[in-house]
Write a protein that holds these residues in place. Structure first.
Motif, PDB file in Angstrom:
ATOM      1  N   VAL A  22       0.842  -1.197   0.000  1.00  0.00           N
ATOM      2  CA  VAL A  22       0.000   0.000   0.000  1.00  0.00           C
ATOM      3  C   VAL A  22       0.880   1.250   0.000  1.00  0.00           C
ATOM      4  O   VAL A  22       0.667   2.191  -0.777  1.00  0.00           O
ATOM      5  CB  VAL A  22      -0.949  -0.012   1.215  1.00  0.00           C
ATOM      6  N   LEU A  23       1.882   1.267   0.870  1.00  0.00           N
ATOM      7  CA  LEU A  23       2.799   2.399   0.953  1.00  0.00           C
ATOM      8  C   LEU A  23       3.557   2.583  -0.361  1.00  0.00           C
ATOM      9  O   LEU A  23       3.649   3.697  -0.898  1.00  0.00           O
ATOM     10  CB  LEU A  23       3.776   2.164   2.102  1.00  0.00           C
ATOM     11  N   GLY A  24       4.113   1.500  -0.891  1.00  0.00           N
ATOM     12  CA  GLY A  24       4.899   1.591  -2.107  1.00  0.00           C
ATOM     13  C   GLY A  24       4.073   1.951  -3.332  1.00  0.00           C
ATOM     14  O   GLY A  24       4.534   2.696  -4.209  1.00  0.00           O
ATOM     15  N   THR A  25       2.858   1.452  -3.408  1.00  0.00           N
ATOM     16  CA  THR A  25       1.991   1.772  -4.541  1.00  0.00           C
ATOM     17  C   THR A  25       1.643   3.256  -4.553  1.00  0.00           C
ATOM     18  O   THR A  25       1.637   3.904  -5.612  1.00  0.00           O
ATOM     19  CB  THR A  25       0.717   0.918  -4.498  1.00  0.00           C
ATOM     20  N   ALA A  26       1.358   3.819  -3.395  1.00  0.00           N
ATOM     21  CA  ALA A  26       1.080   5.252  -3.314  1.00  0.00           C
ATOM     22  C   ALA A  26       2.288   6.063  -3.774  1.00  0.00           C
ATOM     23  O   ALA A  26       2.149   7.087  -4.449  1.00  0.00           O
ATOM     24  CB  ALA A  26       0.693   5.633  -1.889  1.00  0.00           C
ATOM     25  N   ALA A  27       3.481   5.590  -3.431  1.00  0.00           N
ATOM     26  CA  ALA A  27       4.699   6.272  -3.871  1.00  0.00           C
ATOM     27  C   ALA A  27       4.834   6.178  -5.390  1.00  0.00           C
ATOM     28  O   ALA A  27       5.132   7.180  -6.058  1.00  0.00           O
ATOM     29  CB  ALA A  27       5.915   5.651  -3.192  1.00  0.00           C
ATOM     30  N   GLU A  28       4.623   4.996  -5.954  1.00  0.00           N
ATOM     31  CA  GLU A  28       4.773   4.821  -7.395  1.00  0.00           C
ATOM     32  C   GLU A  28       3.775   5.653  -8.190  1.00  0.00           C
ATOM     33  O   GLU A  28       4.087   6.130  -9.288  1.00  0.00           O
ATOM     34  CB  GLU A  28       4.609   3.345  -7.764  1.00  0.00           C
ATOM     35  N   LEU A  29       2.585   5.843  -7.657  1.00  0.00           N
ATOM     36  CA  LEU A  29       1.551   6.593  -8.367  1.00  0.00           C
ATOM     37  C   LEU A  29       1.624   8.092  -8.120  1.00  0.00           C
ATOM     38  O   LEU A  29       0.837   8.858  -8.692  1.00  0.00           O
ATOM     39  CB  LEU A  29       0.167   6.061  -7.968  1.00  0.00           C
ATOM     40  N   PRO A  96      12.439   7.987  -2.473  1.00  0.00           N
ATOM     41  CA  PRO A  96      13.225   7.148  -3.394  1.00  0.00           C
ATOM     42  C   PRO A  96      13.439   5.725  -2.888  1.00  0.00           C
ATOM     43  O   PRO A  96      13.427   4.776  -3.680  1.00  0.00           O
ATOM     44  CB  PRO A  96      14.553   7.905  -3.503  1.00  0.00           C
ATOM     45  N   MET A  97      13.616   5.564  -1.580  1.00  0.00           N
ATOM     46  CA  MET A  97      13.807   4.217  -1.050  1.00  0.00           C
ATOM     47  C   MET A  97      12.517   3.412  -1.121  1.00  0.00           C
ATOM     48  O   MET A  97      12.552   2.195  -1.383  1.00  0.00           O
ATOM     49  CB  MET A  97      14.313   4.282   0.389  1.00  0.00           C
ATOM     50  N   LEU A  98      11.372   4.055  -0.928  1.00  0.00           N
ATOM     51  CA  LEU A  98      10.098   3.344  -1.084  1.00  0.00           C
ATOM     52  C   LEU A  98       9.953   2.836  -2.516  1.00  0.00           C
ATOM     53  O   LEU A  98       9.520   1.705  -2.749  1.00  0.00           O
ATOM     54  CB  LEU A  98       8.925   4.261  -0.737  1.00  0.00           C
ATOM     55  N   LEU A  99      10.323   3.678  -3.477  1.00  0.00           N
ATOM     56  CA  LEU A  99      10.237   3.284  -4.881  1.00  0.00           C
ATOM     57  C   LEU A  99      11.210   2.141  -5.184  1.00  0.00           C
ATOM     58  O   LEU A  99      10.855   1.173  -5.873  1.00  0.00           O
ATOM     59  CB  LEU A  99      10.548   4.481  -5.782  1.00  0.00           C
ATOM     60  N   HIS A 100      12.426   2.253  -4.672  1.00  0.00           N
ATOM     61  CA  HIS A 100      13.419   1.199  -4.910  1.00  0.00           C
ATOM     62  C   HIS A 100      12.976  -0.119  -4.290  1.00  0.00           C
ATOM     63  O   HIS A 100      13.118  -1.191  -4.907  1.00  0.00           O
ATOM     64  CB  HIS A 100      14.764   1.636  -4.332  1.00  0.00           C
ATOM     65  N   ARG A 101      12.430  -0.068  -3.097  1.00  0.00           N
ATOM     66  CA  ARG A 101      12.016  -1.317  -2.441  1.00  0.00           C
ATOM     67  C   ARG A 101      10.838  -1.965  -3.148  1.00  0.00           C
ATOM     68  O   ARG A 101      10.707  -3.199  -3.127  1.00  0.00           O
ATOM     69  CB  ARG A 101      11.713  -1.047  -0.968  1.00  0.00           C
ATOM     70  N   MET A 102       9.992  -1.190  -3.783  1.00  0.00           N
ATOM     71  CA  MET A 102       8.940  -1.808  -4.591  1.00  0.00           C
ATOM     72  C   MET A 102       9.546  -2.538  -5.785  1.00  0.00           C
ATOM     73  O   MET A 102       9.083  -3.622  -6.168  1.00  0.00           O
ATOM     74  CB  MET A 102       7.949  -0.747  -5.059  1.00  0.00           C
ATOM     75  N   ALA A 138      19.458   5.165  -7.510  1.00  0.00           N
ATOM     76  CA  ALA A 138      20.542   6.096  -7.187  1.00  0.00           C
ATOM     77  C   ALA A 138      20.122   7.064  -6.094  1.00  0.00           C
ATOM     78  O   ALA A 138      20.889   7.349  -5.167  1.00  0.00           O
ATOM     79  CB  ALA A 138      20.966   6.857  -8.441  1.00  0.00           C
ATOM     80  N   ALA A 139      18.898   7.572  -6.185  1.00  0.00           N
ATOM     81  CA  ALA A 139      18.418   8.496  -5.157  1.00  0.00           C
ATOM     82  C   ALA A 139      18.246   7.795  -3.817  1.00  0.00           C
ATOM     83  O   ALA A 139      18.463   8.394  -2.754  1.00  0.00           O
ATOM     84  CB  ALA A 139      17.098   9.132  -5.603  1.00  0.00           C
ATOM     85  N   ALA A 140      17.866   6.519  -3.845  1.00  0.00           N
ATOM     86  CA  ALA A 140      17.699   5.769  -2.601  1.00  0.00           C
ATOM     87  C   ALA A 140      19.024   5.613  -1.872  1.00  0.00           C
ATOM     88  O   ALA A 140      19.065   5.589  -0.635  1.00  0.00           O
ATOM     89  CB  ALA A 140      17.093   4.395  -2.888  1.00  0.00           C
TER      90      ALA A 140
END
Length: 331
Positions: A22-29, A96-102, A138-140
């Motif tokens: 849920v957290l990562g999807t919100a970040a991706e969108l 960026p770390m949320l996006l990378h972990r997804m 890279a940002a993560a």
């Protein structure tokens, strides 16, 4: 300490992916940035992300239930307390770390296949595309390094070098910390072209940026720049096999002046390979996401450094995370 498992904790652990997704999807969108600008209805959010109303409403309500967004009536907003953490421009953003972990999670879902095959399963790009995924990686690295870089560099002091080579240095977080600690020094930051462009944009705003030479290259395939007298190899070795690491160490030795040093920052496993727990789990991450990566013991690092021609390997900073440091000297 090894966890003590019960029926309840086993079930809780197996369901942890729900909150993460849920957290990562919100970040991706891009939902956190949207809700930072104004409170919006589910219809408005769906329109702006190009999403279905059903899917968007369910996701927003889950975010509200977790306290990641606020909900008043039919409008959703990002709480002020999370703006610095969850927006792309936040001072302490973890986005960026949320996006990378997804991105990483997509490989972990195929872990059983990977364990049997011995190499990673095919991984699709995120909804944001492969270019954005690599930029997030890279940002993560900046997100996880910024809070610890200055402190760890102080632990390595006193330092003395004229020219630093930051191998795979991402956007320059560690380079800047070292230059701050050694005022009369300069640095070479080497990474892939896509990352160097990010570094160029960031370092253009830094006072110390004029002391940094940016080099776009693949450190496995291309010649390394030099001469240097200090090599910083941060969170790189776990991505590679021991054979690849020996090749990297040899290439670094060739561009390092006599008496120069190499410093490796990474997780270091104890000899039983099950401690620290984070190291054992991160080894799984390398299995899921690389063709030969792993986490290694100090003995293995020492053997590989010496095989490449370095001398006197020493484990100078011991932690249970990625911030262990091993140092060796060029004869």
């Amino acid at each position: 300490m090894t966890p003590v498992w019960t029926r309840e904790t086993l079930l809780d652990a197996s369901g942890a992916f729900m909150t993460n997704c849920v957290l990562g999807t919100a970040a991706e969108l891009g939902i956190f940035d949207l809700l930072d600008q104004a409170s919006l209805t589910a219809e408005e959010v769906a329109s702006r992300i190009g999403g279905s109303l059903r899917g968007t409403r369910i996701l927003l309500d889950a975010l509200a239930a977790l306290g990641l967004v606020s909900k008043e009536g039919e409008r959703y907003a990002l709480p002020a307390t999370l703006r610095g953490l969850l927006t792309s421009t936040g001072a302490e953003t973890v986005l960026p770390m949320l996006l990378h972990r997804m991105n990483v999670a997509r490989s972990w879902t195929m872990l059983a296949w990977t364990v049997k095959a011995g190499f990673p399963a095919p991984r699709p790009a995120s909804i944001r595309g492969p270019h954005a995924d690599y930029e997030a990686f890279a940002a993560a690295m900046h997100v996880v390094s910024q809070p610890v870089a200055e402190k760890l560099v102080r632990q390595l002091c006193p330092l003395s070098f004229r020219r630093l080579l930051d191998l795979g240095g991402a956007t320059g977080t560690w380079t800047l910390a070292f230059l701050q600690a050694v005022p009369d020094s300069e640095a070479i930051l080497l990474d892939l072209p896509i990352v160097i462009e990010q570094a160029r944009q960031r370092l253009a705003q830094e006072v110390l940026g004029s002391r940094i030479r940016l080099v776009a290259a693949n450190y496995l395939q291309d010649p390394l720049p030099g001469p240097v007298d200090f090599c910083w190899v941060s969170a790189i070795c776990h991505q590679h096999s021991r054979e690849e690491n020996r090749r990297i160490f040899r290439k670094l030795l060739e561009v390092t002046e006599p008496g120069g040093r190499i410093a490796i920052r990474d997780i270091v496993l104890r000899e039983d390979r099950i401690w620290p727990i984070q190291g054992a789990l991160f080894a799984v991450n390398m299995l899921a996401n690389t063709t030969g990566g792993n986490c290694y013991t100090f003995r293995e690092y020492a053997e590989d450094l010496e095989a490449a021609g370095w001398q006197e390997p020493e484990w100078v900073v011991k932690t249970e995370d990625m911030n262990c440091v091993i140092v060796a000297r060029r004869p």
